[in-house]
Scaffold this active site. Structure first.
Site, PDB file in Angstrom:
ATOM      1  N   SER A 128      -7.995  26.141  19.449  1.00 21.12           N
ATOM      2  CA  SER A 128      -8.641  26.186  18.417  1.00 21.12           C
ATOM      3  C   SER A 128      -7.571  26.676  17.153  1.00 21.12           C
ATOM      4  O   SER A 128      -7.049  27.567  17.578  1.00 21.12           O
ATOM      5  CB  SER A 128      -9.919  26.178  18.941  1.00 21.12           C
ATOM      6  OG  SER A 128     -10.617  26.099  17.255  1.00 21.12           O
ATOM      7  N   TYR A 153     -16.696  33.106  19.597  1.00 21.80           N
ATOM      8  CA  TYR A 153     -16.753  32.241  20.407  1.00 21.80           C
ATOM      9  C   TYR A 153     -14.573  32.472  19.599  1.00 21.80           C
ATOM     10  O   TYR A 153     -14.131  32.128  20.504  1.00 21.80           O
ATOM     11  CB  TYR A 153     -16.457  30.351  19.492  1.00 21.80           C
ATOM     12  CG  TYR A 153     -15.599  29.177  19.728  1.00 21.80           C
ATOM     13  CD1 TYR A 153     -15.631  28.883  20.759  1.00 21.80           C
ATOM     14  CD2 TYR A 153     -15.129  29.749  18.610  1.00 21.80           C
ATOM     15  CE1 TYR A 153     -14.808  27.791  20.434  1.00 21.80           C
ATOM     16  CE2 TYR A 153     -14.321  28.501  18.243  1.00 21.80           C
ATOM     17  CZ  TYR A 153     -14.074  27.522  19.198  1.00 21.80           C
ATOM     18  OH  TYR A 153     -13.596  25.772  19.275  1.00 21.80           O
ATOM     19  N   LYS A 157     -11.106  31.858  22.512  1.00 19.49           N
ATOM     20  CA  LYS A 157      -9.915  30.965  22.621  1.00 19.49           C
ATOM     21  C   LYS A 157      -8.726  32.036  22.681  1.00 19.49           C
ATOM     22  O   LYS A 157      -8.213  31.570  22.834  1.00 19.49           O
ATOM     23  CB  LYS A 157     -10.554  29.779  21.638  1.00 19.49           C
ATOM     24  CG  LYS A 157     -11.220  29.164  21.668  1.00 19.49           C
ATOM     25  CD  LYS A 157     -11.247  27.985  22.440  1.00 19.49           C
ATOM     26  CE  LYS A 157     -12.032  26.765  22.627  1.00 19.49           C
ATOM     27  NZ  LYS A 157     -12.186  26.298  23.964  1.00 19.49           N
TER      28      LYS A 157
END
Ligand code: UD1
Length: 348
Positions: A128, A153, A157
């Site tokens: 991302s 989050y 990643k």
């Protein structure tokens, strides 16, 4: 004769399901595992309606090493994995960080641990633009610095990328493509599959389509005092079918052995930044439907502006985004309307 079996983890999810369709179109045989934690089994009907294929599917959680192992034993012909299965709500990750570290990291570790055992050499990983944080220089290239993550989050990643770098360093015959998505939006033009968030949407586009459909009273625009031309945040909104096609190209590259290094990373976006207010205007223009909105306070953790330099993907993958923003917004609206029709049929 299919070109090869591809394991799609999270294949009933938003990006996974669109990639399954594009893989069938390209002559591959995608097979799906998903625990349906944030998706619906009806997606398989949508895939069948578009492609004519009944895709192989099993309800498996990638955190469950033994189930994963049993599944791979049954499918020795898998040539590559596209790993989509992950939790992806920034806000939820702040509330429940362990859920995110467990879901996103344990799943990847399990898959990597099993790949050599089953002779699977190729994996495409969903990363991302969140790994860049708020970049100092725009647009961001793959060489832009990785900034401290602004959410658990985002941390997952970044950690998953690190795990993949370390793993490929130690295992030279494993090949990885890391795809850093910007903001995926839209739906398949057929309206058979699209984004299907559970409950109140966190992301902008499903919130807009649900507001336009009258399910939500109004959209909150999170902040109009940012240092941007109209004060609202800027993102790079990429059509989900264009994004899905990039996975096919990345898988071709790995399976054909055309990758230059055993781990490569590509930005996937349009290369243009669009503000929240511009998205609302473009949606109204593309669909003729009004989106009631109000200006609300900034959302904690939001980045002011980010958009991609996609020249590496253009050059190395021969990929670029094709769909216009208007067509993409129309596809999202088309999907929302079809959902309403289906729901009204089901609810009698
Ligand atoms: C973030 C991550 C992205 C990740 C995605 C997963 C960044 C830069 N991006 O996307 O990598 O894949 O979460 O969910 O970290 N907005 C409103 N009102 C709303 C909803 C959103 O104004 O009701 C605004 C947001 O403030 C933001 C834009 O719309 O400026 C896009 O928000 P959203 O769709 O949630 O995605 P990101 O937060 O950009």
């Amino acid at each position: 004769m299919a070109k090869g079996k591809i394991l799609i983890t999270g294949g009933t999810g938003y990006i996974g399901s669109h990639t399954v369709v594009e893989l069938f179109n390209a002559g591959y045989e995608p097979i799906i595992i998903d625990n349906l934690s944030n998706s619906n089994i009806s997606v398989l009907d949508g895939i069948k309606a578009i492609t004519g294929h009944s895709v192989i599917y099993e309800n498996i959680d990638c955190k469950d090493y033994n189930s994963l192992e049993r599944f791979l034993e049954k499918h020795p012909e898998i040539v590559a994995i596209a790993h989509f299965a992950a939790s992806k709500s920034v806000g939820e990750s702040v509330e429940n960080p362990l859920l995110y570290y467990r879901n996103n990291i344990v799943s990847l570790i399990n898959l990597l641990q099993l790949m050599p055992k089953f002779g699977i050499k190729n994996i495409v990983f969903s990363s991302s633009c969140t790994v860049y944080g708020q970049p100092d220089v725009l647009p961001v290239t793959e060489k832009s610095p990785i900034k401290p993550a602004t959410s658990p989050y985002g941390s997952t990643k970044q950690m998953c990328e690190t795990i993949l770098y370390d793993f490929t360093h130690a295992n030279k015959d494993i090949n990885v493509v890391l795809l850093r998505y910007f903001n995926p939006i839209g739906a398949h033009p057929s309206g058979e599959i699209g984004e299907l968030p559970n409950g109140i949407p966190n992301n902008l586009l499903p919130y807009i389509t649900q507001t336009a459909a009258g399910i939500r009273k109004e959209l909150s625009v999170f902040g109009n005092d940012y240092d941007t031309p109209d004060g609202s945040c800027i993102r790079d909104y990429i059509n989900v079918v264009d994004l899905a096609k990039a996975h096919v190209v990345a898988l071709n590259r790995l399976i054909d052995g055309k990758n230059e290094k055993n781990i490569e990373v590509f930005n996937l976006g349009t290369g243009s930044g669009v503000s929240v207010l511009e998205i609302i205007n473009a949606f109204e223009k593309a669909t003729g439907v009004k989106v009631p909105y109000k200006i609300a306070p900034r959302r904690p953790g939001d980045i002011e502006k980010v958009w991609a330099d996609t020249s590496l993907a253009n050059k190395e993958l021969g990929w670029s985004s094709k769909e216009t923003l208007e067509d993409t917004l129309r596809s999202a609206w088309n999907w929302q309307k079809k959902l309403e029709e289906k729901n009204s049929v089901t609810n009698g």
